[in-house]
Each structure stands twice: as C-alpha cells, then as structure tokens.
Motif scaffolding. Structure first.
Motif, mmCIF file in Angstrom:
data_model
loop_
_atom_site.group_PDB
_atom_site.id
_atom_site.type_symbol
_atom_site.label_atom_id
_atom_site.label_comp_id
_atom_site.label_asym_id
_atom_site.label_seq_id
_atom_site.Cartn_x
_atom_site.Cartn_y
_atom_site.Cartn_z
ATOM 1 N N ILE A 120 -7.655 1.162 4.984
ATOM 2 C CA ILE A 120 -8.305 1.422 3.701
ATOM 3 C C ILE A 120 -9.562 0.560 3.623
ATOM 4 O O ILE A 120 -9.551 -0.592 4.053
ATOM 5 C CB ILE A 120 -7.381 1.106 2.508
ATOM 6 N N ILE A 170 0.864 -1.177 0.000
ATOM 7 C CA ILE A 170 0.000 0.000 0.000
ATOM 8 C C ILE A 170 0.902 1.229 0.000
ATOM 9 O O ILE A 170 1.823 1.335 0.801
ATOM 10 C CB ILE A 170 -0.939 -0.018 1.215
ATOM 11 N N ILE A 174 -13.493 4.502 -2.254
ATOM 12 C CA ILE A 174 -12.430 4.035 -1.363
ATOM 13 C C ILE A 174 -12.326 5.021 -0.207
ATOM 14 O O ILE A 174 -12.457 6.234 -0.402
ATOM 15 C CB ILE A 174 -11.078 3.975 -2.104
ATOM 16 N N SER A 175 -12.069 4.505 0.982
ATOM 17 C CA SER A 175 -11.868 5.371 2.140
ATOM 18 C C SER A 175 -10.575 4.987 2.845
ATOM 19 O O SER A 175 -10.030 3.906 2.639
ATOM 20 C CB SER A 175 -13.040 5.246 3.121
ATOM 21 N N CYS A 176 -10.106 5.897 3.687
ATOM 22 C CA CYS A 176 -8.985 5.574 4.570
ATOM 23 C C CYS A 176 -9.237 6.243 5.911
ATOM 24 O O CYS A 176 -9.954 7.240 5.999
ATOM 25 C CB CYS A 176 -7.646 6.011 3.971
ATOM 26 N N ILE A 227 -2.670 9.434 -2.786
ATOM 27 C CA ILE A 227 -4.108 9.660 -2.913
ATOM 28 C C ILE A 227 -4.342 10.434 -4.200
ATOM 29 O O ILE A 227 -3.710 11.472 -4.425
ATOM 30 C CB ILE A 227 -4.663 10.471 -1.718
ATOM 31 N N PHE A 282 -3.855 5.855 8.014
ATOM 32 C CA PHE A 282 -3.233 6.019 6.698
ATOM 33 C C PHE A 282 -2.407 7.305 6.732
ATOM 34 O O PHE A 282 -2.927 8.374 7.039
ATOM 35 C CB PHE A 282 -4.320 6.109 5.618
ATOM 36 N N GLU A 307 -12.249 10.002 8.562
ATOM 37 C CA GLU A 307 -12.134 9.326 7.271
ATOM 38 C C GLU A 307 -12.023 10.309 6.111
ATOM 39 O O GLU A 307 -12.685 11.335 6.094
ATOM 40 C CB GLU A 307 -13.355 8.446 7.004
ATOM 41 N N ILE A 331 -6.675 5.398 -3.546
ATOM 42 C CA ILE A 331 -6.010 5.608 -2.262
ATOM 43 C C ILE A 331 -5.066 4.423 -2.078
ATOM 44 O O ILE A 331 -5.477 3.266 -2.188
ATOM 45 C CB ILE A 331 -6.995 5.660 -1.076
ATOM 46 N N GLY A 332 -3.815 4.722 -1.816
ATOM 47 C CA GLY A 332 -2.848 3.684 -1.469
ATOM 48 C C GLY A 332 -2.540 2.682 -2.557
ATOM 49 O O GLY A 332 -2.015 1.612 -2.288
#
Length: 139
Positions: free
Chosen positions: A49, A3, A62-64, A7, A68, A133, A13-14
């Motif tokens: 993630i 990862i 996608i979220s983090c 972003i 992260f 987030e 993301i990642g």
C-alpha cells in the motif's frame, strides 16, 4: 492496525483512508509493517500500500500493488490483466491516467504513460498486459 482486504472507491484501501493524517497511519502500523516515508508519501511493505499526501500530511490518494490480495466487488484488483478487465467489466474508459470501469469513479488501474488514452483498451495493450497498481482517489 491490521491491514484489511477491503477497497472502497473514493475512500480507502486496506483500512487506510483518504483524509486521514499520515502521521496517525504511520503510528498505527509501526512495529507491524515495514514502512518507508518520503516527502509526500508513505510506502508500506514494499508497495503493498502507498499513501500519498500534501504538505499538511492529509492523505489524498492511496495505491496498492499486486501483493495486496483484496479486490473491489470481484471487478478490480491490482495484478489484473487486460483480459481480466474485459471479462469483469462492461465498459472501460481512460481517465486521468487510469482505467475506470463501469462508470465507477474514485478507483482505477494505473495506465502506463505511453498509453494514457485509448478508444478500446485491447487496441493499445495486449490481453496479457498486467496492471501492477490499483488506485483509490477522490478527484
């Protein structure tokens, strides 16, 4: 797959990208990261993630979380406070449950349900409120 800390609004993301198949992501991270699969999501390392997908398995957002350590152009990252957002941006708007800044679409900080609309961000949330987030989406 490692990862990354990258972003990209409307994209990733990642290193996990919107439009990818969730099964391919699951195979790439297998043995390297702890994951939890649900009907429409895959969570990596307790929310580091999250990848969300439809019945076809194609990732749509996608979220983090604040674990992260990446950020977007030193303007947006998970774990920002309202004070950070105000300090690192010129304009903030509530859009579809997210705080978007400086007219950058496809990326935002998740707003609490009770505060999903605002005239001025600081009028509704204290300066020390933390956005847990960050999301990337293409809607």
């Amino acid at each position: 797959m490692d990862i990354t800390k990258i972003i990209v609004p409307k994209k990733s993301i990642g290193g996990i990208c919107i439009g990818e198949n969730i099964e391919k992501i699951e195979a790439r991270i297998s043995g390297r990261y702890k994951s939890h699969k649900e009907v429409n999501s895959l969570t990596i390392d307790d929310g580091l993630i999250g990848a969300y997908h439809g019945t076809d398995g194609i990732i749509s957002s996608i979220s983090c979380n604040r674990s992260f350590t990446g950020n977007y152009q030193n303007k947006l990252w998970a774990g920002m406070t309202v004070a950070d957002v105000l300090r690192h941006s010129k304009e903030q708007v509530a859009w579809s449950g997210f705080v978007q800044i400086d007219k950058i679409s496809g990326i935002g900080l998740s707003l609490p349900e009770a505060h999903d609309d605002f005239e001025s961000l600081a009028d509704y949330l204290g300066l020390d409120f933390v956005f847990d987030e960050l999301w990337v989406y293409n809607f």
